[in-house]
Motif scaffolding. Structure first.
Motif, PDB file in Angstrom:
ATOM      1  N   ARG A 140       0.828  -1.213   0.000  1.00 29.32           N
ATOM      2  CA  ARG A 140       0.000   0.000   0.000  1.00 29.32           C
ATOM      3  C   ARG A 140       0.863   1.265   0.000  1.00 29.32           C
ATOM      4  O   ARG A 140       0.556   2.231  -0.700  1.00 29.32           O
ATOM      5  CB  ARG A 140      -0.931  -0.012   1.219  1.00 29.32           C
ATOM      6  N   LEU A 141       1.934   1.248   0.771  1.00 31.36           N
ATOM      7  CA  LEU A 141       2.818   2.411   0.824  1.00 31.36           C
ATOM      8  C   LEU A 141       3.394   2.715  -0.556  1.00 31.36           C
ATOM      9  O   LEU A 141       3.436   3.879  -0.982  1.00 31.36           O
ATOM     10  CB  LEU A 141       3.939   2.176   1.834  1.00 31.36           C
ATOM     11  N   ARG A 142       3.820   1.666  -1.238  1.00 35.35           N
ATOM     12  CA  ARG A 142       4.378   1.860  -2.586  1.00 35.35           C
ATOM     13  C   ARG A 142       3.312   2.414  -3.541  1.00 35.35           C
ATOM     14  O   ARG A 142       3.604   3.278  -4.374  1.00 35.35           O
ATOM     15  CB  ARG A 142       4.931   0.536  -3.108  1.00 35.35           C
ATOM     16  N   ALA A 143       2.092   1.944  -3.403  1.00 37.37           N
ATOM     17  CA  ALA A 143       0.998   2.432  -4.258  1.00 37.37           C
ATOM     18  C   ALA A 143       0.732   3.913  -4.010  1.00 37.37           C
ATOM     19  O   ALA A 143       0.501   4.680  -4.955  1.00 37.37           O
ATOM     20  CB  ALA A 143      -0.262   1.614  -4.005  1.00 37.37           C
ATOM     21  N   ILE A 144       0.748   4.323  -2.749  1.00 32.22           N
ATOM     22  CA  ILE A 144       0.527   5.736  -2.408  1.00 32.22           C
ATOM     23  C   ILE A 144       1.644   6.608  -2.973  1.00 32.22           C
ATOM     24  O   ILE A 144       1.391   7.677  -3.543  1.00 32.22           O
ATOM     25  CB  ILE A 144       0.417   5.906  -0.873  1.00 32.22           C
ATOM     26  N   VAL A 145       2.889   6.138  -2.834  1.00 35.49           N
ATOM     27  CA  VAL A 145       4.033   6.898  -3.361  1.00 35.49           C
ATOM     28  C   VAL A 145       3.935   7.018  -4.877  1.00 35.49           C
ATOM     29  O   VAL A 145       4.125   8.104  -5.446  1.00 35.49           O
ATOM     30  CB  VAL A 145       5.361   6.223  -2.955  1.00 35.49           C
ATOM     31  N   ILE A 146       3.629   5.924  -5.553  1.00 37.51           N
ATOM     32  CA  ILE A 146       3.514   5.942  -7.011  1.00 37.51           C
ATOM     33  C   ILE A 146       2.398   6.894  -7.451  1.00 37.51           C
ATOM     34  O   ILE A 146       2.561   7.661  -8.409  1.00 37.51           O
ATOM     35  CB  ILE A 146       3.253   4.521  -7.555  1.00 37.51           C
ATOM     36  N   SER A 147       1.270   6.873  -6.739  1.00 36.39           N
ATOM     37  CA  SER A 147       0.149   7.759  -7.070  1.00 36.39           C
ATOM     38  C   SER A 147       0.552   9.222  -6.937  1.00 36.39           C
ATOM     39  O   SER A 147       0.234  10.045  -7.814  1.00 36.39           O
ATOM     40  CB  SER A 147      -1.052   7.462  -6.164  1.00 36.39           C
ATOM     41  N   CYS A 148       1.260   9.550  -5.864  1.00 34.57           N
ATOM     42  CA  CYS A 148       1.717  10.933  -5.660  1.00 34.57           C
ATOM     43  C   CYS A 148       2.700  11.360  -6.748  1.00 34.57           C
ATOM     44  O   CYS A 148       2.635  12.490  -7.252  1.00 34.57           O
ATOM     45  CB  CYS A 148       2.360  11.077  -4.279  1.00 34.57           C
ATOM     46  N   VAL A 149       3.599  10.444  -7.110  1.00 29.69           N
ATOM     47  CA  VAL A 149       4.570  10.745  -8.165  1.00 29.69           C
ATOM     48  C   VAL A 149       3.855  10.990  -9.494  1.00 29.69           C
ATOM     49  O   VAL A 149       4.201  11.911 -10.245  1.00 29.69           O
ATOM     50  CB  VAL A 149       5.596   9.597  -8.300  1.00 29.69           C
ATOM     51  N   ILE A 150       2.851  10.177  -9.786  1.00 34.35           N
ATOM     52  CA  ILE A 150       2.084  10.351 -11.026  1.00 34.35           C
ATOM     53  C   ILE A 150       1.432  11.728 -11.060  1.00 34.35           C
ATOM     54  O   ILE A 150       1.494  12.433 -12.078  1.00 34.35           O
ATOM     55  CB  ILE A 150       1.012   9.240 -11.163  1.00 34.35           C
ATOM     56  N   TYR A 151       0.830  12.133  -9.951  1.00 27.61           N
ATOM     57  CA  TYR A 151       0.200  13.464  -9.893  1.00 27.61           C
ATOM     58  C   TYR A 151       1.231  14.564 -10.149  1.00 27.61           C
ATOM     59  O   TYR A 151       1.004  15.468 -10.961  1.00 27.61           O
ATOM     60  CB  TYR A 151      -0.466  13.675  -8.529  1.00 27.61           C
ATOM     61  N   LEU A 152       2.375  14.490  -9.464  1.00 30.63           N
ATOM     62  CA  LEU A 152       3.387  15.539  -9.595  1.00 30.63           C
ATOM     63  C   LEU A 152       3.983  15.588 -11.000  1.00 30.63           C
ATOM     64  O   LEU A 152       4.151  16.667 -11.587  1.00 30.63           O
ATOM     65  CB  LEU A 152       4.498  15.316  -8.560  1.00 30.63           C
ATOM     66  N   VAL A 153       4.297  14.425 -11.561  1.00 35.87           N
ATOM     67  CA  VAL A 153       4.910  14.366 -12.894  1.00 35.87           C
ATOM     68  C   VAL A 153       3.930  14.859 -13.958  1.00 35.87           C
ATOM     69  O   VAL A 153       4.299  15.644 -14.842  1.00 35.87           O
ATOM     70  CB  VAL A 153       5.381  12.929 -13.216  1.00 35.87           C
ATOM     71  N   MET A 154       2.682  14.437 -13.864  1.00 38.55           N
ATOM     72  CA  MET A 154       1.703  14.822 -14.881  1.00 38.55           C
ATOM     73  C   MET A 154       1.336  16.306 -14.795  1.00 38.55           C
ATOM     74  O   MET A 154       1.070  16.942 -15.820  1.00 38.55           O
ATOM     75  CB  MET A 154       0.454  13.948 -14.769  1.00 38.55           C
ATOM     76  N   ILE A 155       1.337  16.857 -13.591  1.00 37.39           N
ATOM     77  CA  ILE A 155       1.119  18.304 -13.457  1.00 37.39           C
ATOM     78  C   ILE A 155       2.264  19.059 -14.120  1.00 37.39           C
ATOM     79  O   ILE A 155       2.050  20.043 -14.848  1.00 37.39           O
ATOM     80  CB  ILE A 155       0.999  18.702 -11.974  1.00 37.39           C
ATOM     81  N   SER A 156       3.493  18.597 -13.900  1.00 33.48           N
ATOM     82  CA  SER A 156       4.667  19.251 -14.499  1.00 33.48           C
ATOM     83  C   SER A 156       4.652  19.151 -16.019  1.00 33.48           C
ATOM     84  O   SER A 156       4.916  20.129 -16.724  1.00 33.48           O
ATOM     85  CB  SER A 156       5.950  18.614 -13.954  1.00 33.48           C
ATOM     86  N   ILE A 157       4.316  17.957 -16.526  1.00 34.42           N
ATOM     87  CA  ILE A 157       4.293  17.755 -17.976  1.00 34.42           C
ATOM     88  C   ILE A 157       3.189  18.593 -18.633  1.00 34.42           C
ATOM     89  O   ILE A 157       3.362  19.114 -19.742  1.00 34.42           O
ATOM     90  CB  ILE A 157       4.106  16.258 -18.299  1.00 34.42           C
ATOM     91  N   SER A 158       2.064  18.737 -17.951  1.00 32.67           N
ATOM     92  CA  SER A 158       0.919  19.473 -18.516  1.00 32.67           C
ATOM     93  C   SER A 158       1.036  20.979 -18.356  1.00 32.67           C
ATOM     94  O   SER A 158       0.203  21.716 -18.898  1.00 32.67           O
ATOM     95  CB  SER A 158      -0.385  18.995 -17.842  1.00 32.67           C
ATOM     96  N   LEU A 159       2.040  21.447 -17.645  1.00 32.82           N
ATOM     97  CA  LEU A 159       2.155  22.874 -17.328  1.00 32.82           C
ATOM     98  C   LEU A 159       2.103  23.793 -18.554  1.00 32.82           C
ATOM     99  O   LEU A 159       1.446  24.841 -18.502  1.00 32.82           O
ATOM    100  CB  LEU A 159       3.434  23.128 -16.528  1.00 32.82           C
ATOM    101  N   PRO A 160       2.748  23.461 -19.667  1.00 35.51           N
ATOM    102  CA  PRO A 160       2.641  24.352 -20.841  1.00 35.51           C
ATOM    103  C   PRO A 160       1.210  24.577 -21.322  1.00 35.51           C
ATOM    104  O   PRO A 160       0.922  25.598 -21.949  1.00 35.51           O
ATOM    105  CB  PRO A 160       3.474  23.619 -21.904  1.00 35.51           C
ATOM    106  N   CYS A 161       0.321  23.631 -21.031  1.00 34.37           N
ATOM    107  CA  CYS A 161      -1.088  23.799 -21.429  1.00 34.37           C
ATOM    108  C   CYS A 161      -1.737  24.973 -20.702  1.00 34.37           C
ATOM    109  O   CYS A 161      -2.711  25.550 -21.200  1.00 34.37           O
ATOM    110  CB  CYS A 161      -1.880  22.521 -21.137  1.00 34.37           C
TER     111      CYS A 161
END
Length: 341
Positions: A140-161
């Protein structure tokens, strides 16, 4: 001469765009979004219960949050359309101020939902194909960390939009007119082409390829072990995940095609924007439907959901709540083994 001909041809599709906007934005969006938001809220409550705290459920809770963001974004669009028909001046102000941020949020929520679905599919593949390794890999801990990383990475990638559009003010015959124009950054054809292709590759193309491959592997493995009664609970949950993945693939495919071609945005033609209304509606359906899938396929999810209902007919009238908790507790070990709802 050619430009005027193109504009005339485009005007022919204005009625199609307005009809599509009315059907999708005015009728379907509130019908889908409001129940969808309620369902996602209930999913978050159920998935956060003590006996539901597994790794897969952590991914599903994160998915419910991103789906809810998408649905709220679509409801705001519905409100703008209502203003468009009741107070056009206010609608223009709302549109030019909201659309740039809404476009940014749309890309974030879609990217996050895509990769959370990939995470769920990957974990289910590990659980089905490598059950021994899954005990240490799928925590579960790994799943939570991965979910948080996905949110942060996708926000950064989408920033030019977030910087795709800028508000412009024009004064015509002493009347102030507001509009949206593409920013200088997005008028750079090289940047637009490379970024759009990269974003859509990450958001749709590679996601679809991974999900189709993983789904095929999971289905193949499931068929091999379906005769084993000890795995009945796990197989049922695996089937549920397959349905979630298939619904996602079907709903995102039209948007993936539109996005790769760069069609249907504010500066697009009426025909493109009309088609985009329907492809976006499919994404809205995908964001709203998971609660129903959980209820249909997961007995444990239903039992936990019934605890939330004060007058559920399936409860014992004398000690229904207590009885329901006992049922859930009896299933707790099985649920933890299945690593899912």
């Amino acid at each position: 001469m050619q430009n005027s001909t193109n504009l005339t041809d485009d005007e022919e599709y204005k009625d199609f765009y307005e009809t599509s906007q009315f059907i999708c934005g005015m009728i379907l969006y509130p019908v889908i979004c409001i129940p969808g938001l309620v369902g996602n809220a209930l999913s978050l409550i159920v998935l956060s219960m003590k006996n539901m705290k597994t790794s897969t459920n952590a991914f599903l809770a994160a998915l419910a949050i991103s789906d809810s963001i998408k649905l709220i974004n679509d409801l705001i669009y519905f409100i703008v359309l209502v203003l468009q028909r009741t107070n056009p001046a206010a609608a223009i102000i709302a549109y030019v101020n909201i659309y740039p941020s809404a476009h940014f949020i749309f890309n974030i929520s879609t990217c996050v939902s895509s990769w959370l679905t990939v995470s769920v599919a990957t974990e289910r593949f590990i659980l089905v194909c490598y059950p021994i390794k899954a005990k240490t890999m799928c925590t579960r801990l790994r799943a939570i960390v991965i979910s948080c990383v996905i949110y942060l990475v996708m926000i950064s990638i989408s920033l030019p939009c977030a910087f795709r559009y800028e508000k412009t003010v024009k004064i015509v015959d002493n009347i102030t007119e507001l509009d949206l124009n593409v920013t200088e950054l997005w008028r750079n054809e090289d940047f637009k082409m490379y970024y759009t292709w990269s974003l859509n590759f990450l958001r749709s193309n590679i996601v679809l390829i991974i999900l189709i491959i993983l789904n095929a592997c999971i289905i193949f493995s499931l068929r091999k072990v379906r005769a084993n009664k000890k795995n009945t609970q796990r197989n049922r949950i695996t089937l549920m995940m397959i349905v979630v993945i298939m619904v996602f693939v079907i709903c995102i495919l039209p948007d993936a095609i539109m996005s790769v071609l760069g069609l249907g945005y504010h500066e697009g033609t009426y025909l493109e924007r009309g088609i985009r209304e329907f492809s976006d509606t499919l994404l809205t359906i995908n964001a709203a439907v998971n609660f129903l899938i959980y209820c249909v396929f997961s007995r444990t999810f239903r039992q936990n959901f019934m605890i939330l209902l004060p007058h559920c007919p399936f409860k014992n009238p004398d000690n229904g709540k207590q009885a329901s908790y006992k049922i859930v507790a009896a299933k707790e070990t099985t649920v933890q083994d299945a690593q899912s709802v």
